[in-house]
Write a protein that holds these residues in place. Structure first.
Motif, PDB file in Angstrom:
ATOM      1  N   HIS A 110       9.846 -25.829 -33.003  1.00 28.72           N
ATOM      2  CA  HIS A 110      11.612 -26.446 -33.818  1.00 28.72           C
ATOM      3  C   HIS A 110      11.467 -28.149 -34.258  1.00 28.72           C
ATOM      4  N   GLN A 114      12.828 -28.795 -38.095  1.00 25.49           N
ATOM      5  CA  GLN A 114      12.974 -29.762 -38.364  1.00 25.49           C
ATOM      6  C   GLN A 114      12.858 -31.528 -39.417  1.00 25.49           C
ATOM      7  N   ASN A 151       9.376 -18.806 -37.419  1.00 26.18           N
ATOM      8  CA  ASN A 151       9.602 -19.197 -35.827  1.00 26.18           C
ATOM      9  C   ASN A 151      10.927 -18.454 -35.617  1.00 26.18           C
TER      10      ASN A 151
END
Length: 215
Positions: A110, A114, A151
């Motif tokens: 994660h 980003q 993801n």
């Protein structure tokens, strides 16, 4: 080698990524130069090899307290050593990429997502490129989408990076028939078609190396 365990990558893993990218870009320097000579000024390969070689040396020259501090220094080094349009673009990528890594010792999928978004957004903001313009963004945009899709399905960092690398390679290949709308290649008009974009090629190398070292 860097440490990738429990689906997270630490500082040494990121340093391995830059070292691996430097080695691959050095090996591909002649090929990238040939691609660039066809539609540009021919120095993309040597510029990228020089900039990433200098960036890879940072890990031996300095002690870094965090991932973000290291990546920021990589970004600044690329801006100052790559030259041409690619230096500011790749430099911006890593400077922006570093932001979400602040205070993170181990980056998971994660955090990497980003950072990847931030880095690619930085390139778009600086270069104003769109998909189909025959630039590095033609490799980065599908890579980002593939990473996000993997993801969203709960894939590991390794699988997300592999999906991104494969998509970047496909995006690179898809630049061959395109007519360039940005950069020096755009001056050639229709004559820029029939050549793979060198920036998309180096971007694909960067993501392929990430898949091998961080995944």
């Amino acid at each position: 080698m860097g440490s990738v365990k429990d689906d997270v990558a630490d500082l040494t893993a990121f340093q391995s990524w830059i070292a691996g990218a430097a080695a691959e870009l050095a090996a591909a320097a002649d090929h990238l130069g040939e691609l660039d000579r066809a539609i540009g000024d021919g120095d993309h390969g040597t510029n990228m090899a020089r900039g990433f070689g200098r960036s890879a040396a940072l890990a031996k020259e300095e002690d870094f307290a965090s991932i973000d501090a290291y990546l920021k220094k990589v970004g600044m080094t690329l801006v100052s050593t790559v030259g041409g349009a690619s230096g500011p673009l790749y430099g911006t990528f890593f400077l922006r990429f570093a932001g979400p890594m602040a205070a993170t010792e181990d980056a998971g999928v994660h955090a990497f997502a980003q950072s990847l978004h931030a880095g690619v957004d930085g390139i778009v903001a600086r270069g104003k490129a769109e998909v189909g313009d025959k630039t590095m963004y033609d490799a980065l945009a599908p890579a980002l989408e593939a990473f996000d899709d993997a993801n969203a399905e709960g894939a590991s960092l390794a699988d997300c990076l592999r999906a991104a690398a494969d998509a970047a390679a496909a995006g690179r290949d898809a630049t061959e028939p395109l007519v360039a709308r940005k950069g020096r290649a755009s001056y050639l008009g229709e004559r820029s078609a029939g050549h793979v974009d060198p920036g998309a090629s180096s971007a694909a190398i960067l993501l392929e190396t990430a898949a091998r070292t961080l995944g």
